[in-house]
Design an enzyme around this catalytic site. Structure first.
Site, PDB file in Angstrom:
ATOM      1  CD  GLU A 137      10.736  37.312  25.577  1.00 56.57           C
ATOM      2  OE1 GLU A 137      11.278  36.191  25.725  1.00 56.57           O
ATOM      3  OE2 GLU A 137      10.011  37.836  26.435  1.00 56.57           O
ATOM      4  CG  HIS A 187       6.122  34.556  23.739  1.00 58.68           C
ATOM      5  ND1 HIS A 187       6.611  35.021  24.938  1.00 58.68           N
ATOM      6  CD2 HIS A 187       7.214  34.334  22.966  1.00 58.68           C
ATOM      7  CE1 HIS A 187       7.931  35.088  24.899  1.00 58.68           C
ATOM      8  NE2 HIS A 187       8.322  34.676  23.705  1.00 58.68           N
ATOM      9  NE  ARG A 240      -0.982  30.538  35.258  1.00 55.62           N
ATOM     10  CZ  ARG A 240      -0.872  30.743  36.556  1.00 55.62           C
ATOM     11  NH1 ARG A 240      -1.236  29.805  37.408  1.00 55.62           N
ATOM     12  NH2 ARG A 240      -0.392  31.878  37.028  1.00 55.62           N
ATOM     13  N   GLY A 241       0.431  32.198  31.469  1.00 56.59           N
ATOM     14  CA  GLY A 241       0.149  33.623  31.594  1.00 56.59           C
ATOM     15  C   GLY A 241      -0.240  33.967  33.021  1.00 56.59           C
ATOM     16  CG  ASP A 242       1.592  36.538  35.223  1.00 50.54           C
ATOM     17  OD1 ASP A 242       1.768  35.537  35.946  1.00 50.54           O
ATOM     18  OD2 ASP A 242       2.521  37.190  34.710  1.00 50.54           O
ATOM     19  CB  ALA A 245       2.454  26.186  30.827  1.00 49.08           C
ATOM     20  CG  ASP A 262       9.218  26.494  40.038  1.00 48.48           C
ATOM     21  OD1 ASP A 262       8.111  27.068  40.013  1.00 48.48           O
ATOM     22  OD2 ASP A 262      10.113  26.682  39.211  1.00 48.48           O
TER      23      ASP A 262
HETATM   24  C1  LIG Z   1      10.539  33.232  28.947  1.00 52.54           C
HETATM   25  C2  LIG Z   1       9.214  33.774  29.408  1.00 52.54           C
HETATM   26  C3  LIG Z   1       8.321  34.307  28.491  1.00 52.54           C
HETATM   27  C4  LIG Z   1       7.097  34.820  28.907  1.00 52.54           C
HETATM   28  N1  LIG Z   1       6.243  35.337  27.966  1.00 52.54           N
HETATM   29  C5  LIG Z   1       5.040  35.806  28.335  1.00 52.54           C
HETATM   30  C6  LIG Z   1       4.124  36.315  27.364  1.00 52.54           C
HETATM   31  O1  LIG Z   1       4.416  36.339  26.164  1.00 52.54           O
HETATM   32  N2  LIG Z   1       2.924  36.765  27.778  1.00 52.54           N
HETATM   33  C7  LIG Z   1       2.550  36.736  29.095  1.00 52.54           C
HETATM   34  O2  LIG Z   1       1.431  37.166  29.409  1.00 52.54           O
HETATM   35  N3  LIG Z   1       3.387  36.245  30.044  1.00 52.54           N
HETATM   36  C8  LIG Z   1       4.624  35.785  29.692  1.00 52.54           C
HETATM   37  N4  LIG Z   1       5.483  35.288  30.649  1.00 52.54           N
HETATM   38  C9  LIG Z   1       5.061  35.274  32.055  1.00 52.54           C
HETATM   39  C10 LIG Z   1       4.313  33.959  32.418  1.00 52.54           C
HETATM   40  O3  LIG Z   1       3.140  33.854  31.658  1.00 52.54           O
HETATM   41  C11 LIG Z   1       3.996  34.014  33.904  1.00 52.54           C
HETATM   42  O4  LIG Z   1       5.186  33.961  34.653  1.00 52.54           O
HETATM   43  C12 LIG Z   1       2.999  32.974  34.397  1.00 52.54           C
HETATM   44  O5  LIG Z   1       2.653  33.284  35.742  1.00 52.54           O
HETATM   45  C13 LIG Z   1       3.527  31.544  34.409  1.00 52.54           C
HETATM   46  O6  LIG Z   1       3.444  30.981  33.189  1.00 52.54           O
HETATM   47  P1  LIG Z   1       3.973  29.476  32.986  1.00 52.54           P
HETATM   48  O7  LIG Z   1       3.790  29.184  31.565  1.00 52.54           O
HETATM   49  O8  LIG Z   1       5.280  29.290  33.600  1.00 52.54           O
HETATM   50  O9  LIG Z   1       2.840  28.696  33.862  1.00 52.54           O
HETATM   51  P2  LIG Z   1       2.796  27.240  34.487  1.00 52.54           P
HETATM   52  O10 LIG Z   1       3.927  26.408  34.067  1.00 52.54           O
HETATM   53  O11 LIG Z   1       1.426  26.734  34.237  1.00 52.54           O
HETATM   54  O12 LIG Z   1       2.999  27.563  36.036  1.00 52.54           O
HETATM   55  C14 LIG Z   1       2.195  28.515  36.727  1.00 52.54           C
HETATM   56  C15 LIG Z   1       2.223  28.204  38.219  1.00 52.54           C
HETATM   57  O13 LIG Z   1       1.449  27.030  38.482  1.00 52.54           O
HETATM   58  C16 LIG Z   1       2.262  25.997  39.012  1.00 52.54           C
HETATM   59  N5  LIG Z   1       1.823  24.763  38.331  1.00 52.54           N
HETATM   60  C17 LIG Z   1       2.141  24.361  37.089  1.00 52.54           C
HETATM   61  N6  LIG Z   1       1.491  23.200  36.794  1.00 52.54           N
HETATM   62  C18 LIG Z   1       0.742  22.896  37.882  1.00 52.54           C
HETATM   63  C19 LIG Z   1      -0.156  21.845  38.202  1.00 52.54           C
HETATM   64  N7  LIG Z   1      -0.403  20.862  37.332  1.00 52.54           N
HETATM   65  N8  LIG Z   1      -0.770  21.858  39.429  1.00 52.54           N
HETATM   66  C20 LIG Z   1      -0.534  22.838  40.318  1.00 52.54           C
HETATM   67  N9  LIG Z   1       0.319  23.874  40.065  1.00 52.54           N
HETATM   68  C21 LIG Z   1       0.941  23.901  38.867  1.00 52.54           C
HETATM   69  C22 LIG Z   1       3.706  26.386  38.679  1.00 52.54           C
HETATM   70  O14 LIG Z   1       4.636  25.844  39.585  1.00 52.54           O
HETATM   71  C23 LIG Z   1       3.611  27.896  38.778  1.00 52.54           C
HETATM   72  O15 LIG Z   1       3.642  28.329  40.118  1.00 52.54           O
HETATM   73  C24 LIG Z   1       6.732  34.786  30.283  1.00 52.54           C
HETATM   74  C25 LIG Z   1       7.646  34.272  31.219  1.00 52.54           C
HETATM   75  C26 LIG Z   1       8.880  33.776  30.794  1.00 52.54           C
HETATM   76  C27 LIG Z   1       9.835  33.220  31.806  1.00 52.54           C
END
Ligand SMILES: Cc1cc2nc3c(=O)[nH]c(=O)nc-3n(C[C@H](O)[C@H](O)[C@H](O)COP(=O)(O)OP(=O)(O)OC[C@H]3O[C@@H](n4cnc5c(N)ncnc54)[C@H](O)[C@@H]3O)c2cc1C
Length: 293
Positions: A18, A78, A108-110, A129, A162
């Site tokens: 990555e 990504h 989803r992102g932060d 996401a 989770d």
């Molecule tokens: C391998 C990897 C690569 C990454 N790359 C990037 C990047 O390129 N750019 C960047 O900005 N960040 C990146 N991140 C960080 C990531 O964007 C953050 O950790 C973000 O907070 C969570 O993204 P997610 O896609 O897991 O979100 P989600 O899967 O949407 O989860 C986010 C939160 O919401 C909860 N949730 C999910 N679905 C629901 C629902 N339907 N109802 C209620 N709650 C729900 C989950 O349990 C979790 O607590 C990366 C993380 C990892 C592990």
């Protein structure tokens, strides 16, 4: 263009890497040095993180395009839902398709500024996401990955919740998940086994980042969302003021964990490289996955 799933097939263990989008011209040189060094080792894919906003996003898109067009590597783009309307997300995905990028990591992102702040979706955007996985799938023949969190996402209340949301995004059409950093194999393996027990056959890839310096260690701990196990702290402690000793021990620890993960049958090891090739190459060499430098 081949897909990540195709690249992960076969018995022999693979690895992927990555990269971060470069911040400036100097960064760009560092990135491309690592790209060229790792290209020779034949990773299954290389993924490029999506910037938090504005110009960093343009640089992600540019770097991904260059990797697609100027190297033999398979790029994974990504993409996050942060501050994007669905129309904008469609545009970015369309642009990737136009330059032949068919592999996307849907996130989803932060919340911008404060990763632990309250998540507020774009008024015309997506919430989670799993919705982005569905959107990317809807728009064409993409191979889609998602993020997974062995200790649970920092905003999740417990591991069961989770897992439920991880399964939801995998079942929305993701082919594989890449795990956040973790310190010992067990939390990752438990998560992998629970996904399989739920009847989901998506590939689960462990995320690896060797501990190379006392300074970098706090970032690793913060990203993982879990304290360092006592045993690892004990091994690193004697090297707090010995950079070479710390690095060598960090490489040992990463190599041992990777070996356990390979013994447990993971299809690939995903390395967070911070745009440097050396540590990844050392660990892979020690595991016998590439020739030793
Ligand atoms: C391998 C990897 C690569 C990454 N790359 C990037 C990047 O390129 N750019 C960047 O900005 N960040 C990146 N991140 C960080 C990531 O964007 C953050 O950790 C973000 O907070 C969570 O993204 P997610 O896609 O897991 O979100 P989600 O899967 O949407 O989860 C986010 C939160 O919401 C909860 N949730 C999910 N679905 C629901 C629902 N339907 N109802 C209620 N709650 C729900 C989950 O349990 C979790 O607590 C990366 C993380 C990892 C592990």
């Amino acid at each position: 263009m081949t897909s990540v799933v195709e690249r992960l097939q076969g018995q022999s263990p693979k690895f992927s890497v990555e990269f971060l989008p470069p911040r400036d011209a100097e960064d760009e040189k560092i990135l491309w040095k690592a790209v060229r060094e790792l290209e020779g080792l034949d990773p299954a894919f290389v993924s490029i993180t999506y910037g938090a906003g504005g110009s960093r996003r343009d640089r992600t898109i540019r770097a991904t395009g260059r990797i697609a067009q100027e190297t033999t590597l398979l790029p994974v783009a990504h993409l996050t839902a942060v501050d994007h309307s669905v129309a904008e997300l469609r545009n970015v995905i369309g642009w990737y398709a136009a330059i032949g990028v068919r592999n996307v990591l849907a996130l989803r992102g932060d919340p911008p500024g404060d990763p632990m702040g309250e998540w507020v979706a774009h008024p015309e955007g997506l919430n989670y996401a799993d919705e982005l996985v569905s959107l990317v799938r809807e728009l064409g023949d993409f191979c889609v990955g998602v993020a997974a969190f062995p200790y649970g996402h920092p905003r999740s209340n417990d591991l069961d919740t989770d897992l439920k949301f991880l399964l939801r995004k995998l079942n929305a059409g993701a082919d594989y998940a890449v795990a956040q950093l973790f310190h010992e194999p067990e939390p990752f393996l438990r998560m992998r086994d629970r996904v399989a027990a739920a009847g989901c056959s998506a590939a689960m890839l462990p995320g690896i980042m060797p501990m190379l310096s006392a300074r970098g260690l706090s970032k690793i701990v913060e990203l993982s969302g879990a304290d360092l196990p006592v045993e690892i702290s004990r091994r690193l402690e004697p090297y707090a003021d010995d950079a070479a000793g710390f690095r060598a021990t960090g490489i040992d620890i990463a190599t041992e964990m990777c070996q356990k993960l390979l013994d447990e049958g993971v299809p690939a090891l995903h390395f967070y490289t911070m745009n440097r090739a050396k540590a990844t190459r050392e660990v892979l060499g020690r595991l016998g996955l590439v020739a030793r430098a």
